[in-house]
Design a protein around this motif. Structure first.
Motif, short mmCIF file in Angstrom:
data_model
loop_
_atom_site.label_atom_id
_atom_site.label_comp_id
_atom_site.label_asym_id
_atom_site.label_seq_id
_atom_site.Cartn_x
_atom_site.Cartn_y
_atom_site.Cartn_z
N ILE A 145 0.86 -1.17 0.00
CA ILE A 145 0.00 0.00 0.00
C ILE A 145 0.91 1.22 0.00
CG2 ILE A 145 -1.80 1.24 1.26
CD1 ILE A 145 -2.48 -1.55 2.54
N THR A 146 0.79 2.06 -1.05
CA THR A 146 1.64 3.24 -1.18
C THR A 146 0.80 4.52 -1.07
OG1 THR A 146 1.48 3.67 -3.56
CG2 THR A 146 3.02 1.93 -2.86
N ASN A 147 1.48 5.64 -0.99
CA ASN A 147 0.79 6.93 -0.99
C ASN A 147 0.10 7.21 -2.32
OD1 ASN A 147 3.48 7.22 -2.09
ND2 ASN A 147 3.16 9.42 -2.08
N CYS A 148 0.41 6.44 -3.36
CA CYS A 148 -0.19 6.63 -4.68
C CYS A 148 -1.20 5.53 -5.04
CB CYS A 148 0.91 6.66 -5.74
SG CYS A 148 2.05 8.03 -5.56
N GLY A 149 -1.41 4.58 -4.14
CA GLY A 149 -2.32 3.47 -4.41
C GLY A 149 -1.66 2.14 -4.12
N VAL A 150 -2.35 1.08 -4.47
CA VAL A 150 -1.88 -0.27 -4.17
C VAL A 150 -1.07 -0.82 -5.34
CG1 VAL A 150 -2.59 -2.65 -3.66
CG2 VAL A 150 -3.81 -0.73 -2.62
N ILE A 151 0.10 -1.35 -5.03
CA ILE A 151 0.91 -2.09 -6.00
C ILE A 151 0.94 -3.53 -5.52
CG2 ILE A 151 3.20 -2.39 -7.02
CD1 ILE A 151 3.68 0.63 -6.48
N GLN A 197 6.51 2.67 5.76
CA GLN A 197 6.88 4.08 5.83
C GLN A 197 8.28 4.36 5.24
OE1 GLN A 197 4.58 6.40 6.54
NE2 GLN A 197 3.22 4.64 6.72
N THR A 198 8.62 3.64 4.16
CA THR A 198 9.89 3.89 3.47
C THR A 198 9.62 4.52 2.10
OG1 THR A 198 9.98 1.66 2.51
CG2 THR A 198 11.08 1.99 4.64
N THR A 199 10.54 5.37 1.69
CA THR A 199 10.43 6.07 0.41
C THR A 199 11.24 5.35 -0.65
OG1 THR A 199 10.18 8.17 1.56
CG2 THR A 199 10.86 8.29 -0.73
N ILE A 240 6.14 3.60 0.49
CA ILE A 240 5.49 2.34 0.87
C ILE A 240 4.95 2.60 2.27
CG2 ILE A 240 5.78 -0.11 1.36
CD1 ILE A 240 8.22 -0.03 -0.58
N GLU A 241 3.64 2.80 2.36
CA GLU A 241 3.03 3.07 3.65
C GLU A 241 2.95 1.79 4.49
OE1 GLU A 241 -0.68 4.94 2.57
OE2 GLU A 241 0.32 6.88 2.32
N ARG A 242 2.61 0.70 3.82
CA ARG A 242 2.51 -0.58 4.52
C ARG A 242 2.64 -1.71 3.52
NH1 ARG A 242 -2.30 -3.53 6.89
NH2 ARG A 242 -3.45 -2.13 5.54
#
Length: 149
Positions: free
Chosen positions: A1-7, A34-36, A143-145
């Protein structure tokens, strides 16, 4: 789950059991949360690099083992391929290819993006800070989670 949507990445356990096990362990430890994604390449190669909690490309976990599931065709990595950033074995850093790319066949393929390739393309379309062809992307991908399903 990213800040731009799910990959969504489908692991290739049969072809890369050690790499998939290592990455799964890191996901269970919330290592990627929480990594960029710190690096984008846009000219000779076409990938987004993630997996370094420091966001610098210098901080990662490395596990030494024999590389596995390397590309068979002269380092050809197809769009959607997810491969380990190999150094002296397997690194927590990984490359997600948003276009077909030829790169030294040194990076163990451990998965395939099966949903969300448009997110990678969106990040790539934004370009790189300073107008370079290799560096920090203008558009941030966090990558939020990371989860295993």
């Amino acid at each position: 789950i990213t800040n731009c949507g799910v990959i969504t990445i489908r692991p290739e356990f049969n072809d890369a059991p050690i790499a998939v096990t290592f990455m799964s362990s890191l996901i269970q430890q919330k290592y990627f949360d929480q990594t960029t994604c710190h690096r984008l390449t846009t000219e000779v190669t076409s990938f987004i690099q993630c997996g370094d909690p420091t966001g610098t490309g210098m901080g990662d976990k490395v596990f030494t083992y024999q590389k596995e599931n390397l590309p068979k065709r002269s380092g050809r990595y197809r769009q959607g391929t997810v491969a380990i950033q190999n150094r002296d074995g397997i690194s927590s850093q990984f490359l997600m290819f948003y276009e077909d790319t030829t790169l030294s066949p040194n990076h163990s393929v451990w998965g395939k993006v099966v949903d969300g390739i448009e997110i990678l393309e969106f990040i790539a379309e934004g370009g790189i800070e300073g107008g370079s062809t290799d560096g920090k992307p203008v558009r941030t991908l966090v990558i939020e989670r990371a989860v295993i399903r």
